[in-house]
Design a protein around this motif. Sequence first.
Motif, PDB file in Angstrom:
ATOM      1  N   VAL A 265       0.939  -1.004   0.081  1.00 39.56           N
ATOM      2  CA  VAL A 265      -0.251   0.314   0.190  1.00 39.56           C
ATOM      3  C   VAL A 265       0.616   1.547  -0.173  1.00 39.56           C
ATOM      4  N   SER A 266       1.035   2.361  -0.949  1.00 41.21           N
ATOM      5  CA  SER A 266       2.003   3.298  -0.808  1.00 41.21           C
ATOM      6  C   SER A 266       0.391   4.850  -0.810  1.00 41.21           C
ATOM      7  N   ILE A 267       0.237   5.155   0.116  1.00 41.24           N
ATOM      8  CA  ILE A 267      -0.957   6.070   0.321  1.00 41.24           C
ATOM      9  C   ILE A 267      -0.622   6.839  -0.066  1.00 41.24           C
ATOM     10  N   ASN A 268       0.646   7.826  -0.339  1.00 39.05           N
ATOM     11  CA  ASN A 268       0.768   8.691  -1.222  1.00 39.05           C
ATOM     12  C   ASN A 268       0.968   8.852  -2.931  1.00 39.05           C
ATOM     13  N   ASP A 269       1.189   7.777  -3.552  1.00 36.47           N
ATOM     14  CA  ASP A 269       1.100   7.013  -4.726  1.00 36.47           C
ATOM     15  C   ASP A 269      -0.568   6.689  -5.102  1.00 36.47           C
ATOM     16  N   GLN A 270      -1.445   6.238  -3.737  1.00 33.26           N
ATOM     17  CA  GLN A 270      -2.566   5.849  -4.248  1.00 33.26           C
ATOM     18  C   GLN A 270      -2.842   4.589  -4.265  1.00 33.26           C
ATOM     19  N   ILE A 271      -2.209   3.426  -4.205  1.00 31.27           N
ATOM     20  CA  ILE A 271      -1.746   2.149  -4.580  1.00 31.27           C
ATOM     21  C   ILE A 271      -2.413   1.244  -3.522  1.00 31.27           C
ATOM     22  N   ASP A 272      -2.521   0.424  -3.419  1.00 32.54           N
ATOM     23  CA  ASP A 272      -3.493  -1.052  -2.957  1.00 32.54           C
ATOM     24  C   ASP A 272      -3.010  -2.293  -3.917  1.00 32.54           C
ATOM     25  N   SER A 273      -2.301  -2.781  -3.423  1.00 27.83           N
ATOM     26  CA  SER A 273      -1.949  -4.326  -4.366  1.00 27.83           C
ATOM     27  C   SER A 273      -3.102  -4.817  -4.381  1.00 27.83           C
ATOM     28  N   ARG A 274      -4.716  -4.973  -3.257  1.00 26.61           N
ATOM     29  CA  ARG A 274      -5.780  -5.556  -3.133  1.00 26.61           C
ATOM     30  C   ARG A 274      -6.713  -4.923  -3.526  1.00 26.61           C
ATOM     31  N   ASN A 275      -6.286  -3.830  -4.316  1.00 23.54           N
ATOM     32  CA  ASN A 275      -7.725  -2.164  -5.010  1.00 23.54           C
ATOM     33  C   ASN A 275      -8.617  -2.675  -4.180  1.00 23.54           C
ATOM     34  N   GLU A 276      -8.255  -2.679  -2.540  1.00 22.61           N
ATOM     35  CA  GLU A 276      -8.922  -2.406  -2.160  1.00 22.61           C
ATOM     36  C   GLU A 276      -9.631  -0.818  -1.495  1.00 22.61           C
ATOM     37  N   LEU A 277      -8.072  -0.476  -1.090  1.00 22.52           N
ATOM     38  CA  LEU A 277      -8.271   1.258  -0.598  1.00 22.52           C
ATOM     39  C   LEU A 277      -7.877   2.468  -1.662  1.00 22.52           C
ATOM     40  N   PHE A 278      -7.650   1.606  -2.415  1.00 22.83           N
ATOM     41  CA  PHE A 278      -7.660   2.332  -3.685  1.00 22.83           C
ATOM     42  C   PHE A 278      -8.285   1.948  -4.956  1.00 22.83           C
ATOM     43  N   PRO A 279      -9.167   1.682  -5.334  1.00 23.17           N
ATOM     44  CA  PRO A 279      -9.820   0.689  -6.409  1.00 23.17           C
ATOM     45  C   PRO A 279      -9.651   1.765  -7.391  1.00 23.17           C
ATOM     46  N   GLU A 280     -10.427   2.932  -7.806  1.00 25.25           N
ATOM     47  CA  GLU A 280     -10.392   3.512  -8.589  1.00 25.25           C
ATOM     48  C   GLU A 280      -8.557   4.066  -8.838  1.00 25.25           C
ATOM     49  N   THR A 281      -7.631   3.743  -8.582  1.00 24.92           N
ATOM     50  CA  THR A 281      -5.937   3.442  -9.471  1.00 24.92           C
ATOM     51  C   THR A 281      -6.310   2.633 -10.549  1.00 24.92           C
ATOM     52  N   ARG A 282      -5.538   3.404 -11.759  1.00 22.69           N
ATOM     53  CA  ARG A 282      -5.448   2.225 -12.672  1.00 22.69           C
ATOM     54  C   ARG A 282      -3.828   1.791 -13.238  1.00 22.69           C
ATOM     55  N   PRO A 283      -4.478   1.185 -13.756  1.00 23.66           N
ATOM     56  CA  PRO A 283      -2.741   0.522 -14.552  1.00 23.66           C
ATOM     57  C   PRO A 283      -1.684   1.788 -14.511  1.00 23.66           C
ATOM     58  N   SER A 284      -2.354   2.538 -15.337  1.00 28.22           N
ATOM     59  CA  SER A 284      -1.939   3.342 -15.717  1.00 28.22           C
ATOM     60  C   SER A 284      -1.023   5.072 -15.101  1.00 28.22           C
ATOM     61  N   ASP A 285      -2.095   4.824 -13.572  1.00 23.18           N
ATOM     62  CA  ASP A 285      -1.319   5.437 -12.895  1.00 23.18           C
ATOM     63  C   ASP A 285      -0.201   4.969 -11.994  1.00 23.18           C
ATOM     64  N   VAL A 286       0.074   3.435 -11.946  1.00 26.48           N
ATOM     65  CA  VAL A 286       1.049   3.015 -11.767  1.00 26.48           C
ATOM     66  C   VAL A 286       2.502   3.138 -12.117  1.00 26.48           C
ATOM     67  N   LEU A 287       2.230   2.906 -13.411  1.00 29.20           N
ATOM     68  CA  LEU A 287       2.913   3.164 -14.768  1.00 29.20           C
ATOM     69  C   LEU A 287       3.797   4.397 -15.033  1.00 29.20           C
ATOM     70  N   GLU A 288       3.530   5.687 -14.125  1.00 28.40           N
ATOM     71  CA  GLU A 288       3.668   6.927 -14.057  1.00 28.40           C
ATOM     72  C   GLU A 288       4.276   6.625 -13.002  1.00 28.40           C
ATOM     73  N   MET A 289       3.569   6.056 -11.952  1.00 28.11           N
ATOM     74  CA  MET A 289       4.538   6.559 -10.622  1.00 28.11           C
ATOM     75  C   MET A 289       5.814   5.863 -11.168  1.00 28.11           C
ATOM     76  N   MET A 290       5.922   4.154 -11.652  1.00 31.62           N
ATOM     77  CA  MET A 290       6.848   3.693 -11.491  1.00 31.62           C
ATOM     78  C   MET A 290       8.347   4.721 -12.590  1.00 31.62           C
ATOM     79  N   GLY A 291       7.850   5.083 -13.454  1.00 28.09           N
ATOM     80  CA  GLY A 291       8.300   6.386 -14.463  1.00 28.09           C
ATOM     81  C   GLY A 291       8.887   7.529 -13.842  1.00 28.09           C
ATOM     82  N   ALA A 292       8.539   8.044 -12.576  1.00 24.04           N
ATOM     83  CA  ALA A 292       8.821   9.152 -11.867  1.00 24.04           C
ATOM     84  C   ALA A 292       9.912   8.136 -10.989  1.00 24.04           C
ATOM     85  N   LEU A 293      10.432   7.114 -10.570  1.00 24.40           N
ATOM     86  CA  LEU A 293      11.381   6.747 -10.059  1.00 24.40           C
ATOM     87  C   LEU A 293      12.962   7.296 -10.250  1.00 24.40           C
ATOM     88  N   PRO A 294      13.050   7.323 -11.098  1.00 22.04           N
ATOM     89  CA  PRO A 294      14.784   8.214 -11.570  1.00 22.04           C
ATOM     90  C   PRO A 294      14.681   8.890 -10.862  1.00 22.04           C
TER      91      PRO A 294
END
Length: 116
Positions: A35-64
């Motif tokens: 669970v990443s509250i800042n990035d609104q990611i939950d691996s069970r999709n319980e806390l942030f069901p509205e998070t899309r795969p594109s949001d996760v990819l954007e977060m990963m793209g910001a990692l560098p």
Amino acid sequence: MRITKPHYHKSNALRGSRELATFLEFCRVKVIRIVSINDQIDSRNELFPETRPSDVLEMMGALPEEVLALRKSAEHVVNLQEKMIVSLPPVSSAKMQKLDREKTVINLSIHKTKNK
């Protein structure tokens, strides 16, 4: 059974894409919920069901970018620490001998106390 573990912000826990991949694989194998509250990611999709795969990819793209910011911050801290180091005057041999005697007395005292 799923185990829930606390997880800190990714910039504090991961330094690059290899570490991220290793972390995700570990969590997948051990069935650990992420669970990443800042990035609104939950691996069970319980806390942030509205998070899309594109949001996760954007977060990963910001990692560098975040890694670069962390490195710059770390360099700044190192530079400040180097400036804070003060050169001490040399210690005379008489002073060193006195310190050695004091250490010996302390060590003898400690050893004597332990043997009682």
